[in-house]
Design an enzyme around this catalytic site. Structure first.
Site, PDB file in Angstrom:
ATOM      1  N   GLY A   1       0.562  -1.179   0.226  1.00 44.42           N
ATOM      2  CA  GLY A   1       0.218  -0.231  -0.148  1.00 44.42           C
ATOM      3  C   GLY A   1       0.824   0.922   0.038  1.00 44.42           C
ATOM      4  O   GLY A   1       2.287   0.987  -0.418  1.00 44.42           O
TER       5      GLY A   1
ATOM      6  N   ASP B   1       0.351  -8.810   2.028  1.00 43.80           N
ATOM      7  CA  ASP B   1      -0.594  -7.938   1.681  1.00 43.80           C
ATOM      8  C   ASP B   1      -1.265  -9.250   0.885  1.00 43.80           C
ATOM      9  O   ASP B   1      -1.202  -9.868  -0.356  1.00 43.80           O
ATOM     10  CB  ASP B   1      -0.092  -7.359   0.849  1.00 43.80           C
ATOM     11  CG  ASP B   1      -0.914  -5.588   0.802  1.00 43.80           C
ATOM     12  OD1 ASP B   1      -2.086  -6.074   0.106  1.00 43.80           O
ATOM     13  OD2 ASP B   1      -0.401  -4.680   0.990  1.00 43.80           O
ATOM     14  N   ASN B   2      -3.061  -8.720   0.621  1.00 45.55           N
ATOM     15  CA  ASN B   2      -3.821  -9.563  -0.167  1.00 45.55           C
ATOM     16  C   ASN B   2      -4.824  -8.864  -0.903  1.00 45.55           C
ATOM     17  O   ASN B   2      -5.105  -9.332  -2.017  1.00 45.55           O
ATOM     18  CB  ASN B   2      -5.013  -9.910   1.148  1.00 45.55           C
ATOM     19  CG  ASN B   2      -5.546  -8.923   1.242  1.00 45.55           C
ATOM     20  OD1 ASN B   2      -5.491  -7.372   1.242  1.00 45.55           O
ATOM     21  ND2 ASN B   2      -6.591  -8.976   2.104  1.00 45.55           N
TER      22      ASN B   2
ATOM     23  N   SER C   1      -3.706   6.316  14.336  1.00 39.00           N
ATOM     24  CA  SER C   1      -4.203   7.570  14.022  1.00 39.00           C
ATOM     25  C   SER C   1      -4.624   8.496  14.118  1.00 39.00           C
ATOM     26  O   SER C   1      -5.120   8.342  15.901  1.00 39.00           O
ATOM     27  CB  SER C   1      -5.230   7.048  13.190  1.00 39.00           C
ATOM     28  OG  SER C   1      -5.938   8.662  12.224  1.00 39.00           O
TER      29      SER C   1
ATOM     30  N   THR D   1      -6.949  10.263  14.868  1.00 41.14           N
ATOM     31  CA  THR D   1      -9.122  10.082  14.632  1.00 41.14           C
ATOM     32  C   THR D   1      -8.960  10.043  16.072  1.00 41.14           C
ATOM     33  O   THR D   1      -9.995   9.538  16.149  1.00 41.14           O
ATOM     34  CB  THR D   1      -8.876   9.586  13.308  1.00 41.14           C
ATOM     35  OG1 THR D   1     -10.924   9.936  13.788  1.00 41.14           O
ATOM     36  CG2 THR D   1      -8.545   8.211  13.967  1.00 41.14           C
TER      37      THR D   1
ATOM     38  N   TYR E   1     -14.032   3.492  10.927  1.00 37.29           N
ATOM     39  CA  TYR E   1     -12.593   2.984  10.640  1.00 37.29           C
ATOM     40  C   TYR E   1     -12.043   3.758  11.664  1.00 37.29           C
ATOM     41  O   TYR E   1     -11.056   2.470  12.405  1.00 37.29           O
ATOM     42  CB  TYR E   1     -12.608   4.177   9.727  1.00 37.29           C
ATOM     43  CG  TYR E   1     -10.689   4.357   9.352  1.00 37.29           C
ATOM     44  CD1 TYR E   1      -9.897   3.421   8.911  1.00 37.29           C
ATOM     45  CD2 TYR E   1     -10.483   5.366   9.809  1.00 37.29           C
ATOM     46  CE1 TYR E   1      -8.137   3.528   9.035  1.00 37.29           C
ATOM     47  CE2 TYR E   1      -8.869   6.193   9.819  1.00 37.29           C
ATOM     48  CZ  TYR E   1      -7.657   4.575   9.252  1.00 37.29           C
ATOM     49  OH  TYR E   1      -7.043   5.041   9.359  1.00 37.29           O
TER      50      TYR E   1
ATOM     51  N   LYS F   1      -9.483   2.083  14.804  1.00 44.85           N
ATOM     52  CA  LYS F   1      -7.626   2.251  15.337  1.00 44.85           C
ATOM     53  C   LYS F   1      -8.281   2.169  17.243  1.00 44.85           C
ATOM     54  O   LYS F   1      -7.368   2.262  17.656  1.00 44.85           O
ATOM     55  CB  LYS F   1      -7.228   3.414  14.614  1.00 44.85           C
ATOM     56  CG  LYS F   1      -7.782   3.397  12.773  1.00 44.85           C
ATOM     57  CD  LYS F   1      -6.465   2.376  12.630  1.00 44.85           C
ATOM     58  CE  LYS F   1      -5.620   2.418  11.632  1.00 44.85           C
ATOM     59  NZ  LYS F   1      -4.865   1.113  11.590  1.00 44.85           N
TER      60      LYS F   1
ATOM     61  N   ASN G   1      -1.384  13.456   8.550  1.00 51.86           N
ATOM     62  CA  ASN G   1      -2.370  13.535   7.237  1.00 51.86           C
ATOM     63  C   ASN G   1      -1.425  13.165   6.088  1.00 51.86           C
ATOM     64  O   ASN G   1      -0.253  14.159   6.053  1.00 51.86           O
ATOM     65  CB  ASN G   1      -3.341  14.825   7.391  1.00 51.86           C
ATOM     66  CG  ASN G   1      -4.059  15.327   7.751  1.00 51.86           C
ATOM     67  OD1 ASN G   1      -4.057  14.813   9.292  1.00 51.86           O
ATOM     68  ND2 ASN G   1      -5.401  14.611   7.140  1.00 51.86           N
TER      69      ASN G   1
END
Ligand code: NAD
Ligand code: UD1
Length: 339
Positions: free
Chosen positions: A11, A32-33, A125, A127, A150, A154, A180
Site C-alpha cells: 500500500g 498483503d492481500n 491515527s 483520529t 474506521y 484504530k 495527514n
C-alpha cells in the site's frame, strides 16, 4: 540488521516504508492481500532500492498463512499497516471494517505470540484523540470515541494492544498516531493510488490538477480558522516511513506499549494547501466551497515533541516538498499503477 514482516506493505505508506527499510539494510517480507494495492508498487520498490524483498500474497485474518510465514522466515519484528481505511465505506459496512482491522489485528498478534515474535509497530491515527482536545494534540491527552467506524477500529486496536502488553512483559509495541500523510517518493515511481473517488484532500487535488476530476469541493469555509477552512498537519510520507524505522529501533531495545504522534507540528488550511499547490507546481486547481463534511473538526495538528525526543525522529520535509512530490507522482502516473 533485522528481518521485518510488513503487513500491507504494497500500500501507500507500506511501500514507502519498504524502501526505507531496504535502504537501511533490513530484510523485508511483505504480506498483503492486494485488496487495495497492486504488486507493481513492490516491483518499483525493488527497482528503486536495487534490493529484493519477499512477497507473500495473503490475508492477516488467515492464521495458517501467518503460521507458515513465521515458520519459513525468522521474523524479528512486525510493522502492521494492513487494513481498510475508507471512512465513508466504514459507515456502510462496519462489520467488514471490524473484521479486517480488529479481527485481523488480533489474528496477527496471536500468530506473533505463537511464533514468539513480540515486537510490533502499529499504524494508528490522530483520529483516536477526543474531539474536545485542542491542538497541538499530545499523547497525554484523552482519547475519545471517533466520529466514524474506521477511527473506532484504530482506537480498539490501540486498546487491545495496550492490554496485551500489560499481560505479558515480553511485548514491545509502538502505536504511531499519524496525522495527514501526503507526498510521494522523490522519484515519482511510488505514491498514493486510491481506488474510486478519493476521500482525502491531497489525492483529490492532484486528480483535479491532472484532469481526472472537474473541481475540488472545499468542505466548509466557516470554521474558526485562519481563513474558515479546515486546518490539518500534513506529513511527508517519506518522513512518516522513517518514523517507523525509528520506532522499530526503539522497540528493539524497550518493552511495553507506547504511543507517538507522527506529524510536523504545523497546521495548514485547505485553502493554503490548494494555493501552495498551484504556486509550487504552476498548475490550476478549480474549486468550489461546499457544506462541511460530517465528522470533520476545524483544526487538528500534532505536538510531536515526544517522537522527536524519544525516537530521535525529525521531519525533514516542508509543505512545498509534499505538494511537489504528490504532483510529480500524479503527473508521471495519471491513472496510478495502471498506467
Ligand atoms: P493502503 O490501503 O494503501 O494500504 C493498506 C494495505 O493493506 C493495502 O495494500 C491492502 O491491500 C492491504 N490489506 C487490507 N486488508 C488486508 C488484509 N486483511 N490482509 C492483508 N492485507 C490487507 O493504506 P495506507 O494509506 O498505506 O495506510 C496504511 C495504514 O495506515 C492503514 O492501517 C491505515 O488505516 C493507516 N493510516 C493511514 C492514514 C492515511 O491517511 N493514509 C492515516 C492514518 C492511519
Ligand atoms: C480523514 C478522516 C480520518 C482519517 C484520515 C486519513 C474524516 C472525517 N476523517 O482525516 O478519520 O484517519 O482521513 O485517512 O473523513 N477536504 C476538502 N475536500 C476534499 C477532501 C478533504 O475540503 O475533497 C478537507 C477536509 O474537510 C479537511 C482536510 O481537507 O479539512 C483534510 O481532509 P482529509 O484529507 O480527508 O483528512 P482528515 O479529514 O484529516
Amino acid at each position: 540488521m533485522a528481518n521485518i514482516l510488513v503487513t500491507g506493505g504494497a500500500g501507500y505508506i507500506g511501500s514507502h516504508t519498504c524502501v526505507e527499510l531496504l535502504n537501511a539494510g533490513h530484510d523485508v517480507v511483505v504480506l498483503d492481500n492486494l485488496s487495495n494495492s497492486s504488486v507493481e508498487s513492490l516491483n518499483r520498490v525493488q527497482e528503486l532500492t536495487h534490493k529484493s524483498l519477499t512477497f507473500v500474497e495473503g490475508d492477516i485474518r488467515d492464521g495458517k498463512t501467518l503460521d507458515q510465514l513465521f515458520g519459513l522466515y525468522q521474523i524479528d519484528a512486525v510493522i502492521h499497516f494492513a487494513g481498510l481505511k475508507a471512512v465513508g465505506e466504514s459507515q456502510q459496512i462496519p462489520l467488514t471494517y471490524f473484521d479486517h482491522n480488529i479481527a485481523g489485528s488480533i489474528s496477527l498478534v496471536q500468530a506473533m505470540q505463537r511464533a514468539e515474535v513480540f515486537k510490533l509497530v502499529f499504524s494508528s491515527s490522530a483520529t483516536v484523540y477526543d474531539e474536545a482536545n485542542s491542538s497541538p494534540l499530545n499523547e497525554s491527552m484523552p482519547t475519545g470515541m471517533p466520529s466514524n467506524n474506521y477511527g473506532y477500529t484504530k482506537l480498539i486496536v490501540e486498546q487491545l494492544l495496550e492490554k496485551t502488553s500489560q499481560a505479558d512483559v515480553r511485548w514491545s509495541i509502538a502505536l504511531l498516531r499519524y496525522f495527514n500523510p501526503v507526498g510521494a517518493h522523490k522519484s515519482g515511481r511510488i505514491g498514493e493510488d486510491p481506488q474510486g473517488i478519493p476521500n482525502n484532500l491531497m489525492p483529490y487535488v492532484t486528480q483535479v490538477a491532472v484532469g481526472r476530476r472537474d473541481k475540488l469541493s472545499i468542505y466548509g469555509n466557516d470554521y474558526d480558522t485562519v481563513d474558515g477552512t479546515g486546518v490539518r498537519d500534513y506529513i511527508h510520507v517519506v518522513d512518516l516511513a522513517n518514523a517507523h524505522l525509528c520506532a522499530l529501533n526503539n522497540r528493539l531495545e524497550q518493552h511495553g506499549c507506547r504511543a507517538w504522534n507522527i506529524g510536523t507540528g504545523n497546521g495548514s488550511s485547505v485553502l493554503e494547501v490548494k494555493d501552495a499547490f498551484e504556486k509550487v507546481n504552476a498548475v490550476a486547481v478549480a474549486f468550489e466551497f461546499a457544506p462541511r463534511r460530517e465528522g470533520d473538526v476545524a483544526t487538528s495538528f500534532a505536538d510531536n515533541a515526544r517522537a522527536v525526543a524519544e525516537l530521535g525522529w525529525k521531519p525533514q520535509y516542508q509543505l512545498e516538498d509534499m505538494l511537489a512530490d504528490s504532483w510529480n507522482w500524479q503527473k508521471q502516473n495519471p491513472i496510478g499503477y495502471k498506467s
